[in-house]
Scaffold this active site. Structure first.
Site, PDB file in Angstrom:
ATOM      1  N   LYS A   1     118.301  49.633 155.330  1.00 40.39           N
ATOM      2  CA  LYS A   1     118.007  48.275 155.795  1.00 40.39           C
ATOM      3  C   LYS A   1     116.808  47.772 154.986  1.00 40.39           C
ATOM      4  CE  LYS A   1     117.745  45.276 159.762  1.00 40.39           C
ATOM      5  NZ  LYS A   1     116.576  44.463 159.481  1.00 40.39           N
TER       6      LYS A   1
ATOM      7  N   CYS B   1      83.760  33.174 174.161  1.00 42.66           N
ATOM      8  CA  CYS B   1      82.682  32.248 173.869  1.00 42.66           C
ATOM      9  C   CYS B   1      82.837  31.048 174.786  1.00 42.66           C
ATOM     10  CB  CYS B   1      82.796  31.811 172.409  1.00 42.66           C
ATOM     11  SG  CYS B   1      81.827  30.351 172.030  1.00 42.66           S
TER      12      CYS B   1
ATOM     13  N   ASP C   1     115.170  40.467 122.572  1.00 48.39           N
ATOM     14  CA  ASP C   1     114.532  39.169 122.332  1.00 48.39           C
ATOM     15  C   ASP C   1     115.115  38.494 121.093  1.00 48.39           C
ATOM     16  OD1 ASP C   1     113.020  39.611 124.525  1.00 48.39           O
ATOM     17  OD2 ASP C   1     111.206  40.224 123.431  1.00 48.39           O
TER      18      ASP C   1
ATOM     19  N   CYS D   1      78.788  30.367 166.978  1.00 49.45           N
ATOM     20  CA  CYS D   1      78.054  29.162 167.381  1.00 49.45           C
ATOM     21  C   CYS D   1      76.846  29.450 168.259  1.00 49.45           C
ATOM     22  CB  CYS D   1      78.992  28.193 168.114  1.00 49.45           C
ATOM     23  SG  CYS D   1      79.455  28.758 169.750  1.00 49.45           S
TER      24      CYS D   1
ATOM     25  N   GLU E   1     120.323  41.207 150.005  1.00 48.47           N
ATOM     26  CA  GLU E   1     118.918  41.036 150.343  1.00 48.47           C
ATOM     27  C   GLU E   1     118.100  40.786 149.080  1.00 48.47           C
ATOM     28  OE1 GLU E   1     118.494  41.280 153.585  1.00 48.47           O
ATOM     29  OE2 GLU E   1     116.385  41.744 153.999  1.00 48.47           O
TER      30      GLU E   1
HETATM   31  S1  IVH Z   1     124.572  43.630 157.102  1.00 50.06           S
HETATM   32  C1  IVH Z   1     127.116  41.397 159.878  1.00 50.06           C
HETATM   33  N1  IVH Z   1     123.236  45.382 155.679  1.00 50.06           N
HETATM   34  O1  IVH Z   1     119.100  42.644 158.178  1.00 50.06           O
HETATM   35  C2  IVH Z   1     125.996  42.197 159.390  1.00 50.06           C
HETATM   36  N2  IVH Z   1     122.025  43.584 156.646  1.00 50.06           N
HETATM   37  O2  IVH Z   1     120.125  41.011 160.975  1.00 50.06           O
HETATM   38  C3  IVH Z   1     125.166  41.414 158.457  1.00 50.06           C
HETATM   39  N3  IVH Z   1     119.637  43.593 156.108  1.00 50.06           N
HETATM   40  O3  IVH Z   1     118.331  39.646 157.680  1.00 50.06           O
HETATM   41  C4  IVH Z   1     124.047  42.130 157.876  1.00 50.06           C
HETATM   42  N4  IVH Z   1     119.652  45.411 154.871  1.00 50.06           N
HETATM   43  O4  IVH Z   1     119.433  40.473 155.520  1.00 50.06           O
HETATM   44  C5  IVH Z   1     123.156  44.265 156.419  1.00 50.06           C
HETATM   45  N5  IVH Z   1     122.200  47.003 154.385  1.00 50.06           N
HETATM   46  C6  IVH Z   1     122.135  45.885 155.105  1.00 50.06           C
HETATM   47  C7  IVH Z   1     120.915  45.194 155.307  1.00 50.06           C
HETATM   48  C8  IVH Z   1     120.905  44.046 156.093  1.00 50.06           C
HETATM   49  C9  IVH Z   1     118.907  44.436 155.361  1.00 50.06           C
HETATM   50  C10 IVH Z   1     119.083  42.427 156.811  1.00 50.06           C
HETATM   51  C11 IVH Z   1     119.841  41.155 156.646  1.00 50.06           C
HETATM   52  C12 IVH Z   1     119.500  40.369 157.868  1.00 50.06           C
HETATM   53  C13 IVH Z   1     119.239  41.438 158.868  1.00 50.06           C
HETATM   54  C14 IVH Z   1     120.433  41.542 159.781  1.00 50.06           C
END
Ligand code: IVH
Length: 698
Positions: A123, A437, A39, A422, A180
């Protein structure tokens, strides 16, 4: 005043040091100095920049929250489309085997060829973002949108400290990073607690919270929301010698100072993938954020290139899901809610239980039919399932844990055969799972929807009477039935002008529109009543057949059955509706104030453009609310369903469409955007979508 060389050098040194600490703190989660020291350095830089504004650079750590609120999020065309990813729904090892099989076939590898090497990663359950760095400086951030065009959220993204404003090291002229934006579970819990304390909206899950926080018009709000980010890929790249593998790309992104998730590995063949899937399943609960599966990508970029794409999905990547999460808890009670179509839905009150990243206190039991089938009783231990965004549901009781005999649950008995909203009668037809209903226009749970339907374009058409106004009118107790709209003691200029988002002028316009709607046709009027199973076409047939409203109102079953296309089901819907005194009262009040010619002009019966079609709505449409879209679909004879299946004819997708869109793509269901829907509903030649307005071709 010119800044001295000394001031210039000091500012540059402070910026470099602060960037280093931010990276250590936010990306590596390994703080290098105490917060107070950070800070102090930050304030020193701020003071220096204030005294010498010419020293300020657009990417100084002090400029993260600088953006002003904008009237709307601007559209951004993606230089490289943001694709979606094929989902493997078989949650067993077989999912990995199928994907590997497809890849090997497409690459022409025979059995003797060695296993393919993949990059396996998580994912993340958030929303996709494209970050554009030019010469190492973050110049633009955009959401995925429909894949071709997203929304610009640069000012918002700049407030995320995990996202560097400048890349470290030797950055290329253009580097688009994809990844993401998500919210950690602990951050989500804290945010919701403070939202609740402040009397503000609480979010259903971390994903919605992340999306809602990012898509703010005021970056100052985003800045206060705890958003996180992981990079997982690339968009447009210029002037960079690419690594040979995806793993190499992610390593390089990490070296540029971007957060890359540590839970990733190279995996060989289907066994390696399945092993990763199992390992991450074991880890899933202890992760600080939600995942809805893992992602496998062919590691070598040259192989990715030769594999290419099928209908906007790369052949070289797949998402491999996990089974929905299930937990056991106690069923404390069953409440009954009345839906917008009058359906009585039993809702399970549960002993609070943590599942899939959220605390669940209630879950749907769907309807009496399901309760009977599962034999769920109040007091039982039950299994609760939560899959992604879907409302949690009670899977069934744990029979062995029922210690004492419990009474069977009967919804009709529980509500005393009357609607809890109602007091109208509740009916459940033989062989029907759902109790309803019969209050129709009179029932508050149904009346907002009924008003919107009555006022809709294909009914009596009150221009400008939308969602927002109806909500206010009903919630304030000003209007309950369509007849109230024409009662000047209730709805007048003063009352309307006093509503939110209404001025004098809109009030005058709306009054004029209400007045104009008095002149209508019998068919529009009958359609506007919103009887179940009486769509626009049936309403026209009824109007033509009976000619006068009173003849229709007095019609017995036999008379109704003489109308084209009216069978016993439709006839009963009409008779049930007209048996309710409330509905008749509303109709006679409307008869006093509305006019229509006695006989309809003889027009060729026109089947609704969507008659018999099942439509699923998902995401936010640019101009239609969900209810308006539903009304449009229903007015065209279609049915709006909640989930996508093989029987779905169309999916209408807006921005931030999630799993339903993915499912539709998997099943090959035709996907439309709002324009596509409207085009389908246009009367002329509108029996098949022509490809325009469709988000995804087949
Ligand atoms: S690759 C060409 N890697 O999943 C491939 N997508 O339909 C492009 N997502 O909404 C996506 N984790 O945001 C990739 N490790 C990951 C991911 C990922 C989440 C999401 C992405 C998109 C959906 C893909």
């Amino acid at each position: 005043m010119m800044a001295s060389d000394e001031a210039y050098a000091r500012a540059a040194a402070l910026r470099a040091e602060l960037e280093r600490h931010e990276h250590a703190y936010y990306v590596l989660a390994a703080p290098t100095i105490p917060d107070a020291e950070f800070d102090r350095l930050f304030q020193e830089l701020q003071a220096l920049e204030a005294a010498h504004p010419e020293l300020l650079t657009p990417n100084s750590p002090t400029t993260r929250v600088g953006g002003r609120p904008s009237p709307e999020l601007a559209a951004v065309a993606h230089a490289v489309p943001m694709l979606s990813i094929h989902t493997e729904t078989d949650t067993t090892d077989q999912g990995a085997v199928s994907f590997d099989g497809r890849v090997r076939r497409a690459l022409g590898l025979d059995e003797s060829a060695p296993p393919v090497t993949y990059a396996a990663e998580l994912k993340f359950d958030g929303l996709a973002i494209n970050l554009r760095y030019e010469s190492g400086v973050l110049v633009q951030a955009a959401t995925r949108g429909d894949g071709s065009t997203g929304e610009e959220v640069t000012a918002n993204v700049r407030t995320l400290r995990r996202i560097p404003l400048r890349l470290q090291g030797d950055a290329p002229p253009v580097l688009e990073v994809r990844g993401e934006i998500y919210m950690r579970r602990d951050d989500f819990q804290r945010l919701n607690a403070s939202q609740e304390a402040a009397g503000q909206k609480v979010f259903v899950n971390p994903r919605n919270a992340a999306a809602g926080s990012l898509r703010q018009l005021d970056p100052g709000i985003t800045a206060r929301r705890p958003l996180s980010f992981f990079a997982y890929g690339l968009g447009e790249v210029q002037g960079w010698t690419m690594p040979a593998t995806h793993t190499g790309v992610l390593d390089a992104l990490a070296a540029f100072g971007l957060p890359v998730c540590e839970h990733r590995r190279r995996a060989d063949g289907p066994e390696g993938l399945a092993q990763f899937h199992r390992d991450m399943a074991a880890l899933r609960e202890s992760l600080p954020f939600d995942i809805d599966g893992v992602v496998y990508k062919v590691d070598r970029l040259d192989l990715q290139q030769s594999l290419g794409f099928v209908s906007r999905e790369p052949r070289w990547a797949v998402a491999h899901k996990y089974p929905a999460e299930e937990v056991a808890t106690r069923l404390l009670d069953i409440d009954v809610q009345v839906g917008r179509t009058g359906a009585l839905t039993p809702v399970a009150r549960l002993e609070p239980v943590f599942v899939g990243g959220v605390t669940v206190t209630n879950a749907t039991l769907h309807n009496q039919g399901e309760i009977d089938r599962k034999d769920v009783r109040i007091g039982d231990w039950v299994i609760v399932r939560r899959a992604g965004d879907v409302i949690p549901e009670v899977v069934g009781p744990i029979a062995e844990r029922r210690e004492v005999e419990l009474p069977r649950y009967d919804l009709l008995e529980a509500v005393g055969h009357v609607c809890p909203e109602c007091g109208s009668h509740v009916v459940r037809g033989e062989d029907e799972a759902v109790a309803r209903c019969t209050g129709g226009l009179f029932c508050p749970a149904q009346c907002k929807q009924a008003l919107l339907h009555f006022a809709s374009r294909r009914a009596v058409d009150v221009d400008g009477l939308g969602d927002q106004i109806v909500n206010q009118l009903v919630s304030a107790g000003i209007v309950r039935t369509p007849a109230d709209l024409y009662d000047s003691a209730r709805v007048n200029q003063e009352v309307l002008a006093g509503l939110e988002r209404m001025g004098e002028k809109s009030a005058i316009n709306l009054l004029a529109a209400i007045d104009k709607s008095r002149d209508t046709s019998l068919a529009r009027f009958i359609f506007g009543l919103g009887m179940r199973n009486v769509g626009e076409t049936t309403a026209k047939d009824l109007a033509r057949h009976f000619g006068k409203l009173n003849l229709f109102l007095k019609a017995k079953e036999e008379a109704l059955l003489e109308v084209p296309d009216v069978g016993p089901v439709v006839a009963h819907c009409i008779l049930d509706f007209l048996a309710e005194p409330h509905n008749l009262n509303v109709i006679s009040a409307l008869q006093e104030v509305m006019h229509w010619p006695e006989t309809e002009p003889a027009a060729r019966p026109q089947a609704g453009a969507l008659s018999g079609k099942k439509v699923v709505l998902t995401g936010t449409l640019p101009s239609l609310s969900r209810d308006e879209a539903t009304a449009l679909v229903e007015a065209a004879g279609g049915k709006v369903a909640g989930s996508v299946s093989k029987k779905t004819d169309y999916v209408v997708a807006g921005s931030d469409a999630g799993s339903k869109l993915e499912k539709a793509q998997q099943l090959g269901v035709t996907i439309l955007d709002e324009d596509g829907l409207r085009r389908l509903l246009e009367p002329a030649g509108a029996d098949a979508p022509d490809g325009q307005g469709m988000l995804f071709g087949e």
